[in-house]
Every structure is written in structure tokens, then in C-alpha cells.
Enzyme design. Structure first.
Site, PDB file in Angstrom:
ATOM      1  N   GLU A 359       0.930  -1.242  -0.121  1.00 25.65           N
ATOM      2  CA  GLU A 359      -0.053   0.188   0.108  1.00 25.65           C
ATOM      3  C   GLU A 359       1.009   1.283  -0.038  1.00 25.65           C
ATOM      4  O   GLU A 359       0.637   2.156   0.747  1.00 25.65           O
ATOM      5  CB  GLU A 359      -1.059   0.033   1.105  1.00 25.65           C
ATOM      6  CG  GLU A 359      -2.130  -1.168   0.856  1.00 25.65           C
ATOM      7  CD  GLU A 359      -3.205  -0.893   1.990  1.00 25.65           C
ATOM      8  OE1 GLU A 359      -3.689   0.246   2.037  1.00 25.65           O
ATOM      9  OE2 GLU A 359      -3.716  -1.958   2.293  1.00 25.65           O
ATOM     10  N   THR A 361       5.229   2.131  -0.846  1.00 34.74           N
ATOM     11  CA  THR A 361       6.321   2.020  -0.242  1.00 34.74           C
ATOM     12  C   THR A 361       6.813   2.999   0.834  1.00 34.74           C
ATOM     13  O   THR A 361       6.073   4.218   0.568  1.00 34.74           O
ATOM     14  CB  THR A 361       7.491   1.705  -1.283  1.00 34.74           C
ATOM     15  OG1 THR A 361       7.831   3.029  -1.911  1.00 34.74           O
ATOM     16  CG2 THR A 361       7.339   0.421  -2.286  1.00 34.74           C
ATOM     17  N   GLU A 363       9.372   4.605   0.407  1.00 36.55           N
ATOM     18  CA  GLU A 363      10.018   5.961  -0.362  1.00 36.55           C
ATOM     19  C   GLU A 363       8.679   6.701  -0.981  1.00 36.55           C
ATOM     20  O   GLU A 363       8.901   7.930  -0.982  1.00 36.55           O
ATOM     21  CB  GLU A 363      10.739   5.080  -1.570  1.00 36.55           C
ATOM     22  CG  GLU A 363      12.027   4.769  -1.202  1.00 36.55           C
ATOM     23  CD  GLU A 363      11.735   3.629  -0.458  1.00 36.55           C
ATOM     24  OE1 GLU A 363      13.085   3.064   0.469  1.00 36.55           O
ATOM     25  OE2 GLU A 363      10.799   2.665  -0.490  1.00 36.55           O
TER      26      GLU A 363
END
Length: 377
Positions: A359, A361, A363
Site C-alpha cells: 500500500e 512503499t 519511499e
């Protein structure tokens, strides 16, 4: 927590201890998705937590939802993940964007646990880059003909109904995607490969394949072209779900490590008396507390219909990274025993990593957060 909230927490805890703990390693080893367990959860109200009572749900808030996911995930992250995906993605999408007729048709079955829900956005080559999706729906009279594949879908094989976002317009157009609810058994809709995973092994992850799948226009959720915008709103709640899952796994690993550190002796005293171990426990406890406070703040914003994207991204990012750190330190505190399947931290360690990926990352969460703060929001 008020008295009612405490009762809900105890109910979830008792359910996990009674129906999940005795089987969790057996399910994990076999990658068995225990469908019957989710029917049982429906009896306890855990499959329609956010669904109003008029549609057969329990009509609770995101605060109680967090508590239920945490208590279940403290025992088994796989089951916590499936509860989260069913409630916050598939069921919640229909609740938020479905017509009254669609809500009456699907929500009672999903909330009771009679049906299990799936939600499909990701494809093999479009994870974070959802705008380039290749799963396409072409209009044909009153129907849409869907072709393509969705990947990494929780309950992609066993789900009875799936909310699927597909492209109905031009590539890279945020208004070129639409959402449909599609029932299992619809001609042209089938399951593909089931993934063989590092962790979360009792939560089914599989492909959904669409081969000239004809879906009536009445199955569309909201307007044509609104699918991507709907998905982004659903993921605000989804981030709270994964943050809750992360907190549960982290608490499970922390509590197991705290207990072990008091029982395990070296050099004539419990290892908890050594500063190296005590400081690890202090870090674990502090980061879990901070994760939960941030997640509950996001829930409060959701409940009060306030802008939540930045805070939910913060909660998901911080809680999921904390989860991995706590599970890793849990292994270290257990030493060699932590590396075996005889102790629970080994499974928490494997389950934890998905939380920084699924859902959105870590990042992507930092991208969302940074864009908001740079805009002064």
C-alpha cells in the site's frame, strides 16, 4: 479507551488467542489461507468494522478499527493483513463510493463474513506508477469488456467480490481510470498465480486475470473516470490500516522480547539487567508508542473528515519502519533462539517487511509527505 472500546479490544484479543494462535505456524508453513476463520470473524463483527449497522456492520470508528487490527496482528500479521485489506480496501470502497443499491447488495455479505473482499490496483509493471496501468475496459453498449491482469492482490483467488480499478481512458490521465465491483464467477474473471512469499504466508496474495470479462455498467462504482481519485482516497485509510498492522506486529515482537529478556539468564542474571538489552527495549517501547499516537491522530482526522493524507503517510511510514526495527531487535535479543521457528520473533521478523512495501512503499510515503510540506500543507 472508554468501556465499550475496552470490551472490543478484549474481544479481539480473546478471538486471536482462541482461534488463531493454535494454528498460526501450521498455516504459515503450508501457506494456508483459512477461509473458515474469516466467516467466524464475521460473527464477531470484525469483517464490517466501519460498515454502518443498517448494512449489517458494527458501525465502529477508525479508533476501534485500529485496536482490532493491532490485537489480531500481535498474534499473527497474516490474519491482521487480511482483516485490514477486507475492511479498508474492498468493503470501504463500496461503502464510500457505491450507490445505495450496490451497498445493499454487497455490504451485508462482506460485513457478515459470508463473502471475502479483494481490491485490485497494482499490476506487474505498475505498482507506484499506477497511471500506466495496462488493464483496460472498453465500452460495448451497456457493458465494459475488461482485459488485463492485476498482481499482488490480497484474496485474489479466494475473494468473492473484487473492487478493480481499470483504465477506461488515456494512458497517464488521472481521470482515465474507473472502478468496478466484480463478482467471482463472472465469465472471463479468474485467478492466476498465487505468490510464494517470505512472510504473511497465511494471507493469500494472487493474480486476478481478466480475459474478455464483460461487466455491466451497473457494476461501476461512481462515475466513469473517477476510479483513480477514489483509489487515492481509499489509500488514505489504507495507510492507517498498514500502520495498525505494523503496530500489532511490533507489539507482538516487543512483548515476546521483553518476556524472554526477563527469563533468559547469562553471567548469573537476566539479560534484561544488561544495559545493551535494556536500551533496545527502551527504543522499542518508545517507537511503538510514537507510532500508535501518530496513527490514532490520523484516525481522528479521518473520523472528523479532515485532510489526512500527510499524517496518514507519516503514520504508515514511521510505524512500518518501526515494525521492522523492533522485529529485528527482537531476533537479536533472543540470540540463536530467535532464528528458530520455536520462538515467535522469527515469524514477526518475516511478516514485518511487507509493511514497508504494501500500500505504498516507505519511499512513496516520503514523497507524499515531502510534497505536502513543501506546499505548506
Amino acid at each position: 479507551m472508554d468501556e465499550n472500546h475496552q470490551m472490543i479490544a478484549q474481544s479481539a484479543k480473546d478471538f486471536a488467542e482462541t482461534y488463531i494462535r493454535p494454528h498460526l505456524m501450521e498455516w504459515d508453513e503450508a501457506q494456508h489461507f483459512p477461509v473458515d476463520l474469516f466467516h467466524k470473524m464475521g460473527e464477531y463483527g470484525f469483517m464490517g468494522i466501519l460498515v454502518p449497522e443498517e448494512y449489517g456492520g458494527t458501525g465502529l470508528t477508525y479508533q476501534e478499527y485500529i485496536t482490532i487490527v493491532v490485537e489480531i496482528s500481535k498474534v499473527c500479521g497474516s490474519i491482521g493483513l487480511s482483516v485490514a485489506a477486507h475492511n479498508s480496501l474492498c468493503t470501504n470502497h463500496i461503502l464510500k463510493f457505491g450507490t445505495e443499491e450496490q451497498k445493499q447488495k454487497y455490504l451485508p455479505k462482506l460485513a457478515s463474513g459470508e463473502w471475502i473482499g479483494a481490491w485490485g490496483l497494482t499490476e506487474a509493471n505498475t505498482g507506484s506508477d499506477a497511471g500506466r496501468m495496462q488493464c483496460v475496459a472498453v465500452k460495448d453498449g451497456d457493458y465494459y469488456v475488461i482485459n488485463g491482469t492485476k498482481n499482488w492482490i490480497t484474496h485474489g483467488k479466494s475473494g468473492h467480490a473484487a473492487v478493480v480499478i481499470v483504465r477506461t481512458g488515456e494512458l497517464l490521465d488521472s481521470h482515465g481510470m474507473s472502478a468496478f465491483v466484480i463478482e467471482r464467477g463472472t465469465p472471463g474473471f479468474s485467478a492466476g498465480k498465487k505468490e510464494n512469499k517470505l512472510g504473511m504466508r497465511a494471507s493469500e496474495t494472487a493474480e486476478m486475470v481478466f480475459d474478455n470479462c464483460r461487466v455491466h455498467k451497473s457494476q461501476m462504482l461512481g462515475e466513469e473516470g473517477a476510479g483513480f481519485i477514489q483509489a487515492m482516497k481509499i489509500l488514505d485509510g489504507g495507510r492507517v490500516s498498514i500502520a495498525s498492522l505494523s503496530i500489532g506486529i511490533a507489539k507482538g515482537a516487543y512483548e515476546a522480547s521483553l518476556k524472554y529478556s526477563k527469563e533468559r539468564e547469562q553471567f548469573g542474571k537476566p539479560i534484561s539487567s544488561f544495559q545493551a538489552i535494556a536500551f533496545k527495549l527502551a527504543d522499542m517501547a518508545t517507537k511503538i508508542e510514537a507510532s500508535e499516537l501518530l496513527t490514532r491522530k490520523a484516525a481522528d482526522l479521518l473520523i472528523n473528515k479532515q485532510p489526512v493524507t500527510k499524517i496518514s503517510a507519516m503514520a504508515k511510514y514511521f510505524a512500518s519502519e518501526t515494525c521492522v526495527e523492533v522485529a529485528t531487535d527482537g531476533i537479536q535479543i533472543h540470540g540463536g533462539y530467535g532464528y528458530t521457528k520455536d520462538f515467535p520473533v522469527e515469524k514477526f521478523f518475516r511478516d514485518s517487511k511487507l509493511c514497508t512495501i504494501g500500500e505504498g512503499t516507505s519511499e512513496i510515503q516520503k514523497l507524499v509527505i515531502s510534497r505536502h510540506i513543501l506546499k505548506g500543507k
